[in-house]
Design a protein around this motif. Structure first.
Motif, PDB file in Angstrom:
ATOM      1  N   ASP A 118       0.847  -1.198   0.000  1.00  0.00           N
ATOM      2  CA  ASP A 118       0.000   0.000   0.000  1.00  0.00           C
ATOM      3  C   ASP A 118       0.886   1.254   0.000  1.00  0.00           C
ATOM      4  O   ASP A 118       1.400   1.660   1.034  1.00  0.00           O
ATOM      5  N   LEU A 119       1.053   1.864  -1.170  1.00  0.00           N
ATOM      6  CA  LEU A 119       1.923   3.038  -1.287  1.00  0.00           C
ATOM      7  C   LEU A 119       1.249   4.330  -0.837  1.00  0.00           C
ATOM      8  O   LEU A 119       1.875   5.385  -0.864  1.00  0.00           O
ATOM      9  N   ARG A 120       0.003   4.256  -0.393  1.00  0.00           N
ATOM     10  CA  ARG A 120      -0.679   5.475   0.070  1.00  0.00           C
ATOM     11  C   ARG A 120      -0.014   6.053   1.313  1.00  0.00           C
ATOM     12  O   ARG A 120      -0.146   7.244   1.582  1.00  0.00           O
ATOM     13  N   ASN A 121       0.738   5.235   2.054  1.00  0.00           N
ATOM     14  CA  ASN A 121       1.401   5.724   3.269  1.00  0.00           C
ATOM     15  C   ASN A 121       2.852   6.132   3.024  1.00  0.00           C
ATOM     16  O   ASN A 121       3.555   6.479   3.957  1.00  0.00           O
ATOM     17  N   ASN A 122       3.309   6.097   1.774  1.00  0.00           N
ATOM     18  CA  ASN A 122       4.657   6.548   1.428  1.00  0.00           C
ATOM     19  C   ASN A 122       4.597   7.972   0.906  1.00  0.00           C
ATOM     20  O   ASN A 122       3.667   8.345   0.210  1.00  0.00           O
ATOM     21  N   ARG A 123       5.616   8.769   1.213  1.00  0.00           N
ATOM     22  CA  ARG A 123       5.623  10.196   0.858  1.00  0.00           C
ATOM     23  C   ARG A 123       6.832  10.536  -0.001  1.00  0.00           C
ATOM     24  O   ARG A 123       7.898   9.930   0.125  1.00  0.00           O
TER      25      ARG A 123
ATOM     26  N   VAL B 171       7.735  -5.819  -9.083  1.00  0.00           N
ATOM     27  CA  VAL B 171       6.460  -5.688  -9.782  1.00  0.00           C
ATOM     28  C   VAL B 171       5.676  -4.546  -9.149  1.00  0.00           C
ATOM     29  O   VAL B 171       5.472  -4.523  -7.940  1.00  0.00           O
ATOM     30  N   LEU B 172       5.256  -3.585  -9.969  1.00  0.00           N
ATOM     31  CA  LEU B 172       4.364  -2.520  -9.514  1.00  0.00           C
ATOM     32  C   LEU B 172       2.951  -2.889  -9.948  1.00  0.00           C
ATOM     33  O   LEU B 172       2.755  -3.380 -11.057  1.00  0.00           O
ATOM     34  N   SER B 173       1.988  -2.643  -9.076  1.00  0.00           N
ATOM     35  CA  SER B 173       0.589  -2.951  -9.369  1.00  0.00           C
ATOM     36  C   SER B 173      -0.260  -1.713  -9.162  1.00  0.00           C
ATOM     37  O   SER B 173       0.123  -0.779  -8.458  1.00  0.00           O
ATOM     38  N   ASP B 174      -1.438  -1.742  -9.745  1.00  0.00           N
ATOM     39  CA  ASP B 174      -2.325  -0.583  -9.747  1.00  0.00           C
ATOM     40  C   ASP B 174      -3.175  -0.433  -8.493  1.00  0.00           C
ATOM     41  O   ASP B 174      -3.516   0.666  -8.116  1.00  0.00           O
ATOM     42  N   HIS B 175      -3.520  -1.522  -7.829  1.00  0.00           N
ATOM     43  CA  HIS B 175      -4.454  -1.430  -6.701  1.00  0.00           C
ATOM     44  C   HIS B 175      -3.761  -1.725  -5.373  1.00  0.00           C
ATOM     45  O   HIS B 175      -3.173  -2.787  -5.203  1.00  0.00           O
ATOM     46  N   PRO B 176      -3.841  -0.794  -4.391  1.00  0.00           N
ATOM     47  CA  PRO B 176      -3.211  -1.032  -3.088  1.00  0.00           C
ATOM     48  C   PRO B 176      -3.876  -2.190  -2.356  1.00  0.00           C
ATOM     49  O   PRO B 176      -5.052  -2.466  -2.551  1.00  0.00           O
ATOM     50  N   GLY B 177      -3.103  -2.867  -1.539  1.00  0.00           N
ATOM     51  CA  GLY B 177      -3.618  -3.978  -0.748  1.00  0.00           C
ATOM     52  C   GLY B 177      -3.696  -5.272  -1.530  1.00  0.00           C
ATOM     53  O   GLY B 177      -2.984  -6.216  -1.251  1.00  0.00           O
ATOM     54  N   SER B 178      -4.548  -5.306  -2.544  1.00  0.00           N
ATOM     55  CA  SER B 178      -4.725  -6.530  -3.320  1.00  0.00           C
ATOM     56  C   SER B 178      -3.650  -6.703  -4.385  1.00  0.00           C
ATOM     57  O   SER B 178      -3.382  -7.808  -4.834  1.00  0.00           O
ATOM     58  N   CYS B 179      -3.037  -5.613  -4.808  1.00  0.00           N
ATOM     59  CA  CYS B 179      -1.970  -5.631  -5.821  1.00  0.00           C
ATOM     60  C   CYS B 179      -2.408  -6.339  -7.101  1.00  0.00           C
ATOM     61  O   CYS B 179      -1.657  -7.098  -7.703  1.00  0.00           O
ATOM     62  N   VAL B 180      -3.636  -6.097  -7.508  1.00  0.00           N
ATOM     63  CA  VAL B 180      -4.160  -6.678  -8.741  1.00  0.00           C
ATOM     64  C   VAL B 180      -4.282  -5.597  -9.800  1.00  0.00           C
ATOM     65  O   VAL B 180      -3.953  -4.436  -9.557  1.00  0.00           O
TER      66      VAL B 180
END
Length: 149
Positions: A78-83, A110-119
């Motif tokens: 979950d990259l929402r908590n990275n600044r 691997v980078l993914s589009d959706h946080p948490g689920s990484c799908v």
């Protein structure tokens, strides 16, 4: 006897490491390595690093590794908590804001589009590689999850 020999060999190896500086890590924003660009006057690029500290996956706000940077040293679902650590967006979330990357690790990332689920859509980064424009891969401003493999 074997223990004494092993202690002697271990001590010699540690002394050698200390003398030649293997494993030492330093950061200097004025010196660049081939993998990590030097910091510009506006501090928008990642600092140059040497040794083990360079094993990071860098995110950059803009193309060509500019506009501010952030990094991870392992998987983060979950990259929402990275600044952003520098640049005009310093302190804001990096989620869905990455336009270029630099992989200085020995891992496939691997980078993914959706946080948490990484799908969803994925972007693949080989070890010790960089991409100066994620838009040519259809992944500009989409990174929300990072997985090291």
């Amino acid at each position: 006897m074997k223990r004494n020999i092993m202690r002697t060999v271990s001590a010699a190896a540690l002394s050698t490491v200390g003398l030649i500086g293997i494993g030492a890590a330093t950061a200097d924003a004025t010196t660049a390595t081939p993998d990590v660009p030097h910091a510009a006057a506006d501090d928008s690029a990642a600092p140059a690093e040497v040794g083990l500290a360079a094993a990071k996956f860098y995110f950059f706000k803009d193309d060509d590794r500019h506009g501010g940077y952030a990094y991870v040293t392992g998987s983060d679902r979950d990259l929402r908590n990275n600044r952003w650590l520098s640049g005009p967006h310093k302190g804001r979330t990096i989620d869905n804001g990455t336009s270029s990357v630099n992989n200085t690790t020995s891992h496939f990332v691997v980078l993914s589009d959706h946080p948490g689920s990484c799908v969803g859509p994925h972007y693949y980064s080989n070890a010790h590689s960089s991409d100066n424009d994620l838009s040519n891969n259809g992944f500009d401003n989409k990174a929300s999850c990072v997985t090291f493999r």
